[in-house]
Design a protein around this motif. Structure first.
Motif, PDB file in Angstrom:
ATOM      1  N   GLN A   1       0.839  -1.190   0.000  1.00 47.60           N
ATOM      2  CA  GLN A   1       0.000   0.000   0.000  1.00 47.60           C
ATOM      3  C   GLN A   1       0.877   1.243   0.000  1.00 47.60           C
ATOM      4  OE1 GLN A   1      -2.897   1.100   3.292  1.00 47.60           O
ATOM      5  NE2 GLN A   1      -4.244   0.707   1.565  1.00 47.60           N
TER       6      GLN A   1
ATOM      7  N   ASN B   1      -0.689   4.471  -1.624  1.00 50.22           N
ATOM      8  CA  ASN B   1      -1.766   5.435  -1.383  1.00 50.22           C
ATOM      9  C   ASN B   1      -2.486   5.120  -0.077  1.00 50.22           C
ATOM     10  OD1 ASN B   1      -2.426   7.578  -3.352  1.00 50.22           O
ATOM     11  ND2 ASN B   1      -2.346   5.887  -4.829  1.00 50.22           N
TER      12      ASN B   1
ATOM     13  N   PRO C   1      -5.603   4.732   2.362  1.00 45.69           N
ATOM     14  CA  PRO C   1      -6.994   4.369   2.060  1.00 45.69           C
ATOM     15  C   PRO C   1      -7.938   5.541   2.304  1.00 45.69           C
ATOM     16  CG  PRO C   1      -6.310   3.445   4.169  1.00 45.69           C
ATOM     17  CD  PRO C   1      -5.080   4.042   3.553  1.00 45.69           C
ATOM     18  N   ASP C   2      -9.090   5.479   1.691  1.00 44.39           N
ATOM     19  CA  ASP C   2     -10.075   6.554   1.818  1.00 44.39           C
ATOM     20  C   ASP C   2     -10.521   6.762   3.263  1.00 44.39           C
ATOM     21  OD1 ASP C   2      -9.995   6.906  -0.912  1.00 44.39           O
ATOM     22  OD2 ASP C   2     -11.748   5.640  -1.304  1.00 44.39           O
ATOM     23  N   TYR C   3     -10.482   5.708   4.056  1.00 42.37           N
ATOM     24  CA  TYR C   3     -10.955   5.804   5.433  1.00 42.37           C
ATOM     25  C   TYR C   3      -9.868   6.242   6.418  1.00 42.37           C
ATOM     26  CZ  TYR C   3      -8.804   1.170   5.459  1.00 42.37           C
ATOM     27  OH  TYR C   3      -7.932   0.126   5.312  1.00 42.37           O
TER      28      TYR C   3
ATOM     29  N   GLU D   1      -8.521  11.971   9.313  1.00 46.35           N
ATOM     30  CA  GLU D   1      -8.197  13.297   8.788  1.00 46.35           C
ATOM     31  C   GLU D   1      -6.917  13.852   9.374  1.00 46.35           C
ATOM     32  OE1 GLU D   1     -11.476  15.913   9.304  1.00 46.35           O
ATOM     33  OE2 GLU D   1     -12.823  14.806   7.953  1.00 46.35           O
TER      34      GLU D   1
ATOM     35  N   THR E   1       0.153  13.549   5.418  1.00 40.61           N
ATOM     36  CA  THR E   1       0.409  12.860   4.160  1.00 40.61           C
ATOM     37  C   THR E   1       1.376  13.663   3.305  1.00 40.61           C
ATOM     38  OG1 THR E   1      -1.500  13.914   3.102  1.00 40.61           O
ATOM     39  CG2 THR E   1      -1.861  11.765   4.160  1.00 40.61           C
TER      40      THR E   1
ATOM     41  N   ASP F   1       2.104  14.155  -0.972  1.00 44.39           N
ATOM     42  CA  ASP F   1       1.684  13.856  -2.336  1.00 44.39           C
ATOM     43  C   ASP F   1       2.887  13.879  -3.272  1.00 44.39           C
ATOM     44  OD1 ASP F   1      -0.844  13.760  -1.363  1.00 44.39           O
ATOM     45  OD2 ASP F   1      -1.592  15.542  -2.395  1.00 44.39           O
TER      46      ASP F   1
ATOM     47  N   ARG G   1      -0.606   9.518  -2.721  1.00 44.41           N
ATOM     48  CA  ARG G   1      -0.676  10.157  -1.403  1.00 44.41           C
ATOM     49  C   ARG G   1      -0.143   9.183  -0.354  1.00 44.41           C
ATOM     50  NH1 ARG G   1      -5.473  14.038  -0.099  1.00 44.41           N
ATOM     51  NH2 ARG G   1      -4.036  15.254  -1.413  1.00 44.41           N
TER      52      ARG G   1
END
Length: 300
Positions: free
Chosen positions: A70, A72, A74-76, A79, A83, A85, A98
């Protein structure tokens, strides 16, 4: 309805999942044990991860289950997770990866809760992303070779570096290999660092032609230790110090002293169960990798 255990870490709520899941069956090491391991070693490992984009190898069903890399996040992901980019262009298309940054206890435990058994940081930090902090020498035994062959070559590399007035720091890979880090000032490009690493690898190859190789073809490496100077490329990673490996016995990538390497250590000597005690006794043997800053201009 099942209720997930929630802990407060650095003022953030973190739900821990599947704590009873057995990750290393032969050793009866559960996910709870794995997370506890990172709680105990956090002060030692976090300085080696801070500000570095991370790649994880996740094993949600334990070391014998399906694994995946992994990059990127994960979406979950929470916040509050920092990160980085990384933007690239291929075939006229823009791509952004990301990456997670593991800078503190809460982000470390978040990654551990993702069953990230292996953690792989970049060689450079986000503030100087084009300039690595160290040169890495990855001594990787191929078929019909083993850790002992890598150990002998690592000791030869140490002598070679010392002749040139340089200092390196060894660690086991946690599997069969050895990695030697040569800390440098973050002023050299990845290409320059790779040129430096290739020079020393080829000296070792010429000195020990029966034992060492820089051959790119896997078929032609048989019976030798692969000297992988191509690890010094932006975006490539090595296993982090103290990160476990998905192998029976739960070995970890362990920084060692040169005297220990001379005396004949084995990778299986260092594991999840005994590494916290070793750190309490000996401290972080890899801390100078972050503090020593050497120049390599005359090899470029």
């Amino acid at each position: 309805m099942a209720f997930l255990p929630v802990v407060i870490v650095e003022n953030e709520k973190l739900a821990l999942t599947n704590l009873s899941k057995v990750m290393w069956p032969e050793d009866n090491i559960t996910k709870a044990n794995f997370i506890d391991y990172y709680v105990r070693i956090a002060p030692y490992v976090l300085p080696h991860l801070k500000d570095r984009p991370m790649v994880f190898t996740r094993y949600p069903d334990g070391i014998y289950g399906k694994a995946f890399y992994q990059k990127n996040i994960p979406d979950y992901a929470p916040e509050w997770l920092r990160t980085y980019d990384e933007e690239s262009f291929a075939g006229g298309r823009r791509k952004v990866v990301r990456y997670a940054l593991i800078d503190d206890m809460k982000s470390l435990l978040w990654a551990a809760n993702q069953a990230s058994l292996e953690m792989h940081p970049w060689l450079s930090r986000v503030g100087t992303i084009e300039y690595p902090d160290f040169v890495v020498f990855d001594l990787d035994p191929m078929e019909n070779t083993d850790f002992e062959d890598a150990r002998q070559l690592a000791l030869a590399l140490k002598k070679l570096l010392e002749i040139e007035g340089l200092t390196g720091f060894p660690k086991t890979s946690g599997a069969t290999g050895i990695q030697v880090y040569v800390p440098i000032e973050p002023r050299y490009t990845y290409r320059e660092v790779r040129v430096f690493a290739e020079f020393f690898c080829r000296v070792l190859e010429r000195t020990f032609p029966e034992k060492a190789t820089t051959e790119r073809s896997i078929k032609k490496r048989r019976g030798k230790v692969y000297l992988d100077y191509l690890q010094n490329i932006k975006g490539k990673t090595l296993i982090a110090p103290y990160s476990p490996r998905p192998i029976a016995g739960a070995p970890v990538s362990a920084p060692v002293t040169w005297d220990e390497l001379e005396g004949g250590v084995r990778p299986s000597m260092f594991n999840i169960k005994n590494m916290p005690g070793r750190l309490e006794k000996m401290g972080d043997l890899f801390k100078d990798v972050l503090e020593v800053k050497q120049r390599i201009d005359r090899w470029l």
